[in-house]
Write an enzyme that holds these catalytic residues in place. Sequence first.
Site, short mmCIF file in Angstrom:
data_model
loop_
_atom_site.label_atom_id
_atom_site.label_comp_id
_atom_site.label_asym_id
_atom_site.label_seq_id
_atom_site.Cartn_x
_atom_site.Cartn_y
_atom_site.Cartn_z
N ALA A 300 123.59 47.73 -12.18
CA ALA A 300 123.60 46.56 -13.05
C ALA A 300 124.32 46.92 -14.34
O ALA A 300 124.88 48.01 -14.46
CB ALA A 300 122.18 46.07 -13.32
N HIS A 301 124.32 46.00 -15.29
CA HIS A 301 125.00 46.22 -16.57
C HIS A 301 126.48 46.53 -16.39
O HIS A 301 127.05 47.37 -17.10
CB HIS A 301 124.30 47.32 -17.36
CG HIS A 301 122.95 46.91 -17.87
ND1 HIS A 301 122.77 46.19 -19.03
CD2 HIS A 301 121.70 47.10 -17.35
CE1 HIS A 301 121.49 45.95 -19.22
NE2 HIS A 301 120.82 46.49 -18.20
N ASP A 364 119.10 50.77 -14.77
CA ASP A 364 117.98 49.88 -15.10
C ASP A 364 118.34 48.42 -14.88
O ASP A 364 119.50 48.05 -14.77
CB ASP A 364 117.53 50.10 -16.55
CG ASP A 364 118.63 49.79 -17.55
OD1 ASP A 364 119.80 50.01 -17.22
OD2 ASP A 364 118.32 49.32 -18.66
N GLU A 365 117.32 47.59 -14.81
CA GLU A 365 117.40 46.13 -14.81
C GLU A 365 118.28 45.56 -13.69
O GLU A 365 119.04 44.62 -13.89
CB GLU A 365 117.86 45.62 -16.17
CG GLU A 365 116.85 45.95 -17.27
CD GLU A 365 117.19 45.36 -18.62
OE1 GLU A 365 116.27 44.91 -19.32
OE2 GLU A 365 118.39 45.36 -18.99
N VAL A 366 118.14 46.12 -12.50
CA VAL A 366 118.79 45.53 -11.33
C VAL A 366 118.03 44.25 -10.96
O VAL A 366 116.81 44.23 -10.94
CB VAL A 366 118.78 46.51 -10.15
CG1 VAL A 366 119.17 45.81 -8.84
CG2 VAL A 366 119.73 47.68 -10.44
#
Length: 593
Positions: A300-301, A364-366
């Site tokens: 992500a990101h 992080d934050e998938v």
Amino acid sequence: MMGRVFLLLFAAFLPNCSGYNSKWHYECTDGYCEKTLITENTTSPLSLAECNILCLDYASVWPQPTGNISIDNLTLIDVSAFSFTSEENTTISSLVEAAFGIFTCQFTLQLPRKPFLRNASSNGSAVQVQFEITDQDTEQLSFGTNESYTVRGLATDDGAINVTITAETFFGARHALETLSQLVVFDDLRNRTLFPASIAVSDQPAFNWRGVCLDTARNYITPKAIKRTLRAMAASKLNTFHWHLTDTASFPYVSSSHPELSEYGAYSSSKVYTDDDVKSIIEYARVRGIRVVPELDSPAHVGEGWQTSGVLTCFNQKPWTDYCAEPPCGQFDPSQSGVYDILEDLYGDLLTQFGTDVFHMGGDEVNVACWNITSNLTAWMVDEMGWGLSKSDFQEKVWPYFQNESAQRLYKQAGAQIPIILWSSDLTALDNVTSILPPEDYIIQIWDSADSSSIQTLLSQNYSVILSNYDGLYLDCGFAGWVTNGTNWCSPYKGWQTVYDNKPVNIAGTSVAQVLGGETVLWTEEAESDTVDSRLWPRAAAFAETLWSAPETTWEAAEERMLFHRERLVALGIGADALQPEWCRRNQQNCPT
């Protein structure tokens, strides 16, 4: 007439009729400096700077030394007569010379800017520094580098002050210079520069990983501002600059293998980090005892810059609240083999520039909802892999598949199975996480709150961790919301007191040995080059003492030294935020409740 004007101007800098530049001096009372009126009966009055060195705990050194410290006999010195000796023609010779140059420049910056005041002590003692460094070959900071040091200083018969710095490595010796720079005192009562003729300090850090994480993608941070951050880090004995290089909002890093990523993804051609920029920042950090660890966040990101790569999905998907943590959305499609080829190239670029000691892969934050609407991915999952499309299939099969493939490409470029850092996430929270992310291969950087059960779970599974819990160490908290009204998601603001008292032992308990250290974090949705100083400093310095010294006391015991250290940072050109009215600094112990 002109001569009279000159005399009036010159008189403004002369002592008052009492013979001193102020009607006030300071007396050491119960371990603090008490402001006192100078009278005809006052003998040997102390300026505030002198009193701080002689009276406050740890001679006002920040961070407080972990061993013994003894400072005595403040002596008039010649600020132009500092010299050093060390072994010549060794691997670290140039590093020692550069560090000594920084040292002399640094304490000079803390002196008055008026030239005749700077030179007022030219008849003082010379200071001669001798380096005794055991390891003459270690020129890069890495895991396990010894950063301890001792300092011994004595006056000689010829009036000079001899200082001996003993350290295992250059990095310990550099910290010793930092301590010495804080012992150079300008006495503004008499316009003179002083230095202790008797010094004994032994010191070493409690934690090896002491860092600042700075996001330079949400808003571009200039190399000049990054170097200010590094300067403040060095002054606080922090040793790790975690560089969050890219994100969905922009791709400012100029990759030698894929320059198109910054061409499509940077905010402008002037808002990029070229190879020369990166080299300059790394070297600026190295001579100040700091390693630079790059982070290339994925899966992500990712967004801007990747639009033409064929490996991106959900870019700027709307409504963004359904598909990512903040706009614009963007994730890699793990079914596309091309993503691993590009990542391998990028890993090679970064490892060549930054070294192969450790690498941060983000992670992080998938968002599963994003992957679930990606037809190529779902077809691959069902038709080629024989998986289902449940949440557990995405989290326990697709995500680990991506992580393993990416890790293998990283290892290939590094030529070894180097440690990988990942943020805590839904992946690290899985019951079977140790089979996906072996604890011997992965370090988890924890951003969950300090009281989260996930921290104890990871520690019980034998992971080494880096603490960045948002409730104590996120320095972007407490400002206006930028995707809604009110304040941002991690409010309230974390004052330096909260940061200082965010102690690893209180979070990890008996497993504190698994804590490598920690980082304060600044995400830059609401910060940029002109404001980054005040967001980071002096709060990041508060955590620097917590990580270096592991103090058993709380912030109250450190307050006077913190106010003094903030002034040091300002003298070094850092736009450190004010903590109290100046009156509090000049009237110690009158402001704390």
